[in-house]
Design a protein around this motif. Structure first.
Motif, PDB file in Angstrom:
ATOM      1  N   ALA A   1       0.715  -1.336   0.167  1.00 15.80           N
ATOM      2  CA  ALA A   1       0.062   0.082   0.117  1.00 15.80           C
ATOM      3  C   ALA A   1       0.947   1.339  -0.080  1.00 15.80           C
ATOM      4  N   THR A  15      -2.919   3.089   5.787  1.00 18.75           N
ATOM      5  CA  THR A  15      -3.700   2.355   4.515  1.00 18.75           C
ATOM      6  C   THR A  15      -5.062   1.906   5.246  1.00 18.75           C
ATOM      7  N   LEU A  16      -5.782   1.819   4.223  1.00 24.75           N
ATOM      8  CA  LEU A  16      -7.214   1.122   4.502  1.00 24.75           C
ATOM      9  C   LEU A  16      -6.832  -0.584   4.514  1.00 24.75           C
ATOM     10  N   ALA A  17      -6.081  -0.764   3.876  1.00 28.00           N
ATOM     11  CA  ALA A  17      -5.646  -2.356   3.718  1.00 28.00           C
ATOM     12  C   ALA A  17      -4.989  -2.652   4.880  1.00 28.00           C
ATOM     13  N   ARG A  45      -0.757  -2.922   6.660  1.00 25.10           N
ATOM     14  CA  ARG A  45      -0.202  -1.762   7.454  1.00 25.10           C
ATOM     15  C   ARG A  45       1.039  -1.810   8.090  1.00 25.10           C
ATOM     16  N   THR A  70      -2.091   2.472  -4.633  1.00 26.34           N
ATOM     17  CA  THR A  70      -2.740   3.643  -3.670  1.00 26.34           C
ATOM     18  C   THR A  70      -3.952   2.917  -3.134  1.00 26.34           C
ATOM     19  N   ASP A  71      -4.663   3.497  -1.927  1.00 26.34           N
ATOM     20  CA  ASP A  71      -5.878   2.871  -1.348  1.00 26.34           C
ATOM     21  C   ASP A  71      -6.827   2.845  -2.470  1.00 26.34           C
ATOM     22  N   ASP A  72      -7.042   4.183  -3.335  1.00 24.01           N
ATOM     23  CA  ASP A  72      -8.097   4.032  -4.349  1.00 24.01           C
ATOM     24  C   ASP A  72      -7.974   2.894  -5.356  1.00 24.01           C
ATOM     25  N   ILE A 122      -6.515   0.030  -4.679  1.00 23.09           N
ATOM     26  CA  ILE A 122      -7.000  -1.122  -3.895  1.00 23.09           C
ATOM     27  C   ILE A 122      -8.182  -1.313  -3.931  1.00 23.09           C
ATOM     28  N   MET A 123      -8.966  -0.093  -3.442  1.00 18.60           N
ATOM     29  CA  MET A 123     -10.616  -0.430  -3.222  1.00 18.60           C
ATOM     30  C   MET A 123     -11.043  -0.714  -4.791  1.00 18.60           C
ATOM     31  N   PRO A 166      -9.537  -6.031   1.830  1.00 23.08           N
ATOM     32  CA  PRO A 166      -9.107  -5.015   0.993  1.00 23.08           C
ATOM     33  C   PRO A 166      -7.693  -5.153   0.779  1.00 23.08           C
ATOM     34  N   SER A 212     -15.656  -2.495   5.464  1.00 28.11           N
ATOM     35  CA  SER A 212     -15.275  -1.980   4.282  1.00 28.11           C
ATOM     36  C   SER A 212     -16.422  -2.216   3.089  1.00 28.11           C
TER      37      SER A 212
END
Lengths: 369, 369
Positions: free
Chosen positions: A238, A255-257, A261, A286-288, A290-291, A307, A343
């Motif tokens: 991430a 990170t959202l992941a 992290r 990026t988190d974007d 990844i999502m 995620p 999520s």
């Protein structure tokens, strides 16, 4: 042909049937540090599906084939079960009465499930205020005893190490050497199903244990001639927690992941060695990204992962121009999406229309008829 | 010996390896309504582990062996995937562009995942105010379009039926005949792994579809000589939703085991026929008994299931005196515990101690050293 056939000669008995799977130690014991007297603690982990991902493949084109190794279908919902069956089996063999780890996520759930199955107690140390009860609910239900200490995560890691050095308690954090041994079996399964190693192996990288374990597995199989080549290992981190990309520790990884992290990977040197030996790469997503991959896997492939897992697919799509035409690519999905319901709520398309009049015509119209 | 062996003759190639599993239709197509031209929609469902439950068995004693069929390790987390791969495959074969169901739980998640994988749209109808977003998050992430109507659940069921009769939309609720065809493969897997049918099959009963499907599967295998006998089918309902036990519809069914909270089972007559033919029984288990079994499975066996799934084990333990000595018993666990995190939080032992001083001696003392 790797589908099993019965040994019987009657025609109906010659039909394919499901394999009698007793877990990864049983199947791959030839490659693992066990003897005939080792008391195997298993939940029949492993044997997870390798699922074609045609929608992802079509985004790449050029005859590239993409598969996902869906390790979220392990018994506790993540790839950690592969390492934990080995770690707990060896703890039991050594006579441990309890195991301990510092973890708030998948490791604590796996440690608790296997320890309890093996008749041992399971202790989880975490820093005070670090985590919501929901994240620990699975471990608690498995019977883990959770101690939340006044201190940070590093202090928790120090204490679990000290406990394991001074009492008959086995440390099952990632420093436990048996965990990578168990995890390497995922590579065996990939080769067994594909009939050879893939050309690329895309994998999320946090502590870098799993990428190291996969590489061990591919190399062992290659030495025995069970695959003709070794894959290029493509590790994805991430962007907010990418020390292996930047070459610098990250003090406050974000990170959202959450499962990746990590700012200072335990297996840093090993990971660099894998990258060099396989002519692979570490890259950030990026988190974007990844999502987006997370949603795409669910809505186009029907596959619901954590995620962090989607980092492998996000990375593949980001670097799709580099994939050789006709290549076989395996993306590792490390955890089950059900592990992180928040999520799913937050990132679904939310096609939820309320207050619809209960009439056929109105419903049909809303459906586009 | 059902573990697959490679056909190659080199020594290293003679080691056991994981089977190349392509889903239950592929493996059991001989028993399913498909042809070589049927476009199979699969997430490689099925092939779920049959795990020994020694702690449950020791509560019964007398040489009884207990196994759980852990169908929560299907791709969307429940046994519904078995029926849905068939239902969606046949919908695709028939040229449907969309599927529809009225469901707030596991059916909607499975329908959405398979429909989207098959390139179809997935519609879910629910009554207004019926459900929290969390219960639908999985289906929404898979790309389901959810319509919440002004009306009750029966009205939602009427509308989905009307839609399917008037538009090119396939109904995938439990009335879809292909779902039981897919679900019967769980019985095949049990026989394939045990080498014969079990003596008892304990199973949670809501709509009574799964008990009917298992029975179909055992009977088909028995007719082909793939098992030597048929099991006694032991169905367990939640005490607050036990119409098959009382013989009366339940107007307001109530139980924590939401997946079997059904007052008027769709397969009522079929279920009675199964009970009679197998000399089985329907019995009720209380929510307390269900949640005790739920905790026991997690904390003693390391297996985390949905509350409704634990009804099979609760029922077995309640009626343990009836189990013949030395019998083989299979308990069906229909769903993954991760589907219901709230129950895990509410019903765990909650061994969670906060504010612990970060010193080795104090931690060791709390661990009993």
């Amino acid at each position: 042909m790797t589908l099993s056939l019965s040994a019987s000669e009657s025609p109906s008995e010659a039909l394919p049937r499901v394999a009698n799977w007793h877990g990864l130690i049983h199947t791959y014991r030839h490659y693992l540090p066990v003897t005939d007297r080792t008391p195997i603690v298993t939940l029949h982990e492993g044997n997870t599906p390798l699922i074609p991902a045609p929608a992802i493949a079509s985004e790449i084109g050029r005859g590239v084939q993409v598969f996902v190794k869906y390790d979220g279908l392990n018994p506790t919902g993540s790839f950690k079960d592969r390492g934990m069956t080995m770690a707990i089996t060896k703890a039991k063999e050594a006579g441990a009465k309890a195991v301990i780890c510092a973890s708030t996520g998948n490791t604590s759930a796996a440690a608790a499930a296997y320890a309890r199955r093996g008749g041992m107690r399971a202790y989880v140390l975490i820093p005070d205020g670090y985590v919501a009860l929901g994240k620990l609910a699975q471990a608690l239900l498995y019977g883990a005893e959770v101690l939340s200490i006044k201190g940070n995560f590093d202090r928790a890691l120090e204490i679990v190490r000290e406990v394991s050095e001074n009492y008959p308690v086995t440390l099952v954090n990632s420093v436990n050497p048996y965990r990578l041994e168990g995890q390497k079996t995922a590579a065996f399964e990939v080769v067994d199903v594909l009939g050879d190693a893939p050309d690329w192996l895309c994998i999320p990288v946090g502590n870098a244990g799993n990428i190291s374990a996969y590489w061990m597995g591919f190399c062992e199989y290659h030495q025995e001639g069970r695959c003709s080549h070794l894959p290029k290992m493509m590790g994805f981190q991430a962007a907010g927690a990418a020390p292996l990309v930047s070459g610098e520790k990250v003090t406050h990884p974000e990170t959202l992941a959450t499962a990746i992290r990590i700012g200072n990977p335990a297996n840093w040197q090993r990971a660099i060695a894998v990258q060099e030996a396989s002519r692979g790469e570490f890259n950030a997503v990026t988190d974007d990204e990844i999502m987006t991959a997370y949603r795409k896997l669910a809505a186009h492939e029907g596959i619901f992962c954590e995620p962090a897992s989607a980092a492998s697919v996000a990375g593949l799509l980001k670097h799709k121009e580099k994939v050789p035409a006709g290549a076989k690519v395996v993306c590792v999905l490390t955890g089950n999406g059900l592990k992180d319901p928040d999520s799913a709520i937050k990132f679904s398309e939310n096609n939820f229309r309320q207050g619809v009049e209960p009439h056929l015509e109105i419903v049909a119209q809303m459906m586009g008829f």
